[in-house]
Design a protein around this motif. Structure first.
Motif, PDB file in Angstrom:
ATOM      1  N   UNK A 243       0.814  -1.215   0.000  1.00  0.00           N
ATOM      2  CA  UNK A 243       0.000   0.000   0.000  1.00  0.00           C
ATOM      3  C   UNK A 243       0.850   1.269   0.000  1.00  0.00           C
ATOM      4  N   UNK A 244       2.140   1.130  -0.227  1.00  0.00           N
ATOM      5  CA  UNK A 244       3.019   2.297  -0.224  1.00  0.00           C
ATOM      6  C   UNK A 244       2.738   3.155  -1.454  1.00  0.00           C
ATOM      7  N   UNK A 245       2.486   4.458  -1.262  1.00  0.00           N
ATOM      8  CA  UNK A 245       2.133   5.326  -2.375  1.00  0.00           C
ATOM      9  C   UNK A 245       3.333   5.766  -3.226  1.00  0.00           C
ATOM     10  N   UNK A 246       4.551   5.355  -2.872  1.00  0.00           N
ATOM     11  CA  UNK A 246       5.740   5.795  -3.593  1.00  0.00           C
ATOM     12  C   UNK A 246       5.762   5.241  -5.016  1.00  0.00           C
TER      13      UNK A 246
ATOM     14  N   UNK B 165       9.678  -3.746 -11.309  1.00  0.00           N
ATOM     15  CA  UNK B 165       8.405  -4.218 -11.849  1.00  0.00           C
ATOM     16  C   UNK B 165       8.545  -5.431 -12.761  1.00  0.00           C
ATOM     17  N   UNK B 166       9.596  -5.472 -13.580  1.00  0.00           N
ATOM     18  CA  UNK B 166       9.691  -6.524 -14.580  1.00  0.00           C
ATOM     19  C   UNK B 166       8.573  -6.336 -15.598  1.00  0.00           C
TER      20      UNK B 166
ATOM     21  N   UNK C 144       2.165  -1.484 -12.322  1.00  0.00           N
ATOM     22  CA  UNK C 144       2.197  -1.023 -10.925  1.00  0.00           C
ATOM     23  C   UNK C 144       1.057  -1.645 -10.127  1.00  0.00           C
ATOM     24  N   UNK C 145      -0.103  -1.729 -10.751  1.00  0.00           N
ATOM     25  CA  UNK C 145      -1.274  -2.309 -10.094  1.00  0.00           C
ATOM     26  C   UNK C 145      -1.024  -3.786  -9.752  1.00  0.00           C
ATOM     27  N   UNK C 146      -0.431  -4.522 -10.705  1.00  0.00           N
ATOM     28  CA  UNK C 146      -0.122  -5.937 -10.472  1.00  0.00           C
ATOM     29  C   UNK C 146       0.971  -6.096  -9.419  1.00  0.00           C
ATOM     30  N   UNK C 147       1.912  -5.166  -9.389  1.00  0.00           N
ATOM     31  CA  UNK C 147       2.970  -5.220  -8.385  1.00  0.00           C
ATOM     32  C   UNK C 147       2.384  -5.035  -6.984  1.00  0.00           C
ATOM     33  N   UNK C 148       1.437  -4.122  -6.870  1.00  0.00           N
ATOM     34  CA  UNK C 148       0.814  -3.867  -5.573  1.00  0.00           C
ATOM     35  C   UNK C 148      -0.092  -5.028  -5.140  1.00  0.00           C
ATOM     36  N   UNK C 149      -0.740  -5.689  -6.105  1.00  0.00           N
ATOM     37  CA  UNK C 149      -1.590  -6.842  -5.810  1.00  0.00           C
ATOM     38  C   UNK C 149      -1.279  -7.958  -6.817  1.00  0.00           C
TER      39      UNK C 149
ATOM     40  N   UNK D 115       7.998 -13.502  -1.326  1.00  0.00           N
ATOM     41  CA  UNK D 115       8.909 -12.516  -0.753  1.00  0.00           C
ATOM     42  C   UNK D 115       8.179 -11.670   0.294  1.00  0.00           C
ATOM     43  N   UNK D 116       6.986 -11.209  -0.032  1.00  0.00           N
ATOM     44  CA  UNK D 116       6.210 -10.398   0.915  1.00  0.00           C
ATOM     45  C   UNK D 116       5.785 -11.214   2.124  1.00  0.00           C
ATOM     46  N   UNK D 117       5.498 -12.478   1.913  1.00  0.00           N
ATOM     47  CA  UNK D 117       5.124 -13.351   3.022  1.00  0.00           C
ATOM     48  C   UNK D 117       6.300 -13.500   3.989  1.00  0.00           C
ATOM     49  N   UNK D 118       7.512 -13.694   3.434  1.00  0.00           N
ATOM     50  CA  UNK D 118       8.710 -13.792   4.269  1.00  0.00           C
ATOM     51  C   UNK D 118       8.947 -12.491   5.036  1.00  0.00           C
ATOM     52  N   UNK D 119       8.793 -11.355   4.350  1.00  0.00           N
ATOM     53  CA  UNK D 119       8.977 -10.057   4.995  1.00  0.00           C
ATOM     54  C   UNK D 119       7.975  -9.846   6.117  1.00  0.00           C
ATOM     55  N   UNK D 120       6.748 -10.275   5.906  1.00  0.00           N
ATOM     56  CA  UNK D 120       5.710 -10.138   6.925  1.00  0.00           C
ATOM     57  C   UNK D 120       6.027 -11.005   8.134  1.00  0.00           C
TER      58      UNK D 120
END
Length: 181
Positions: free
Chosen positions: A89-92, A99-100, A104-109, A168-173
């Motif tokens: 949810x970071x607005x940056x 991104x590859x 941006x939308x797919x990267x966020x979700x 990756x996000x799961x590990x970070x969480x």
């Protein structure tokens, strides 16, 4: 004497709710993201070349084919569960390098990647695509694949990126939860 039939049909069966996530973790335990994307690209390139075939060991190609089938099924399973996987949810502004192929939308979700892919193609069509590019990359053939293979290829590469991002996000969480608790 009773005949015992062994079912060799590789149909997809999922029992657990978290099976999709487990399949993704298994995929990335044995396959690195960049190596997988490069191998998929090489297979795709040799599939559309007429007078050449891939130089890799057929066993490696077959193992990769089976792994990719599992990853695709993992994404399908996760999409069916409709669970939101850690949305950034970071607005940056996000760097294009990060991104590859993802928007941006797919990267966020990252689940949007799987939803879009399975809206356009079925698991059977992804299997056909993977089998086709492996088949055509392994030898010299007069004919080329008869269907459009570019869009399934793009979806497959995006699925690799999205699956890696989810893990990756799961590990970070988990790390953040362990540090805060």
């Amino acid at each position: 004497m009773k005949k015992i039939k062994t079912n060799f049909d590789p149909r997809f069966r999922a029992v657990k709710k978290r099976a999709g996530l487990q399949l993704m973790e298994n995929f990335f335990q044995f396959n690195e993201l960049e190596v997988s994307k490069e191998r998929l690209s090489n297979i795709m390139n040799y599939a559309v070349k007429r007078n050449s075939w891939i130089n890799e060991d057929p066993a490696v190609i077959f193992q990769f084919h089976q792994s990719m089938r599992s990853l695709i099924r993992a994404g399908y399973l996760m999409m069916l569960n409709e669970r939101k996987w850690i949305v950034d949810s970071q607005p940056e502004k996000i760097s294009p390098c990060v991104l590859g192929l993802l928007s941006e939308k797919e990267y966020r979700n990252p689940m949007l990647v799987f939803k879009k892919a399975f809206r356009e193609y079925t698991i059977k069509e992804f299997d056909y695509f993977m089998s086709g590019i492996v088949y055509f990359s392994m030898g010299v053939y007069e004919n080329l694949p008869e269907k459009n293979i570019v869009m399934p290829y793009i979806h497959t590469v995006k699925m690799l990126d999205a699956a890696h991002l989810i893990l990756q996000r799961r590990r970070e969480k988990k790390t953040a939860d362990a540090n805060s608790g």
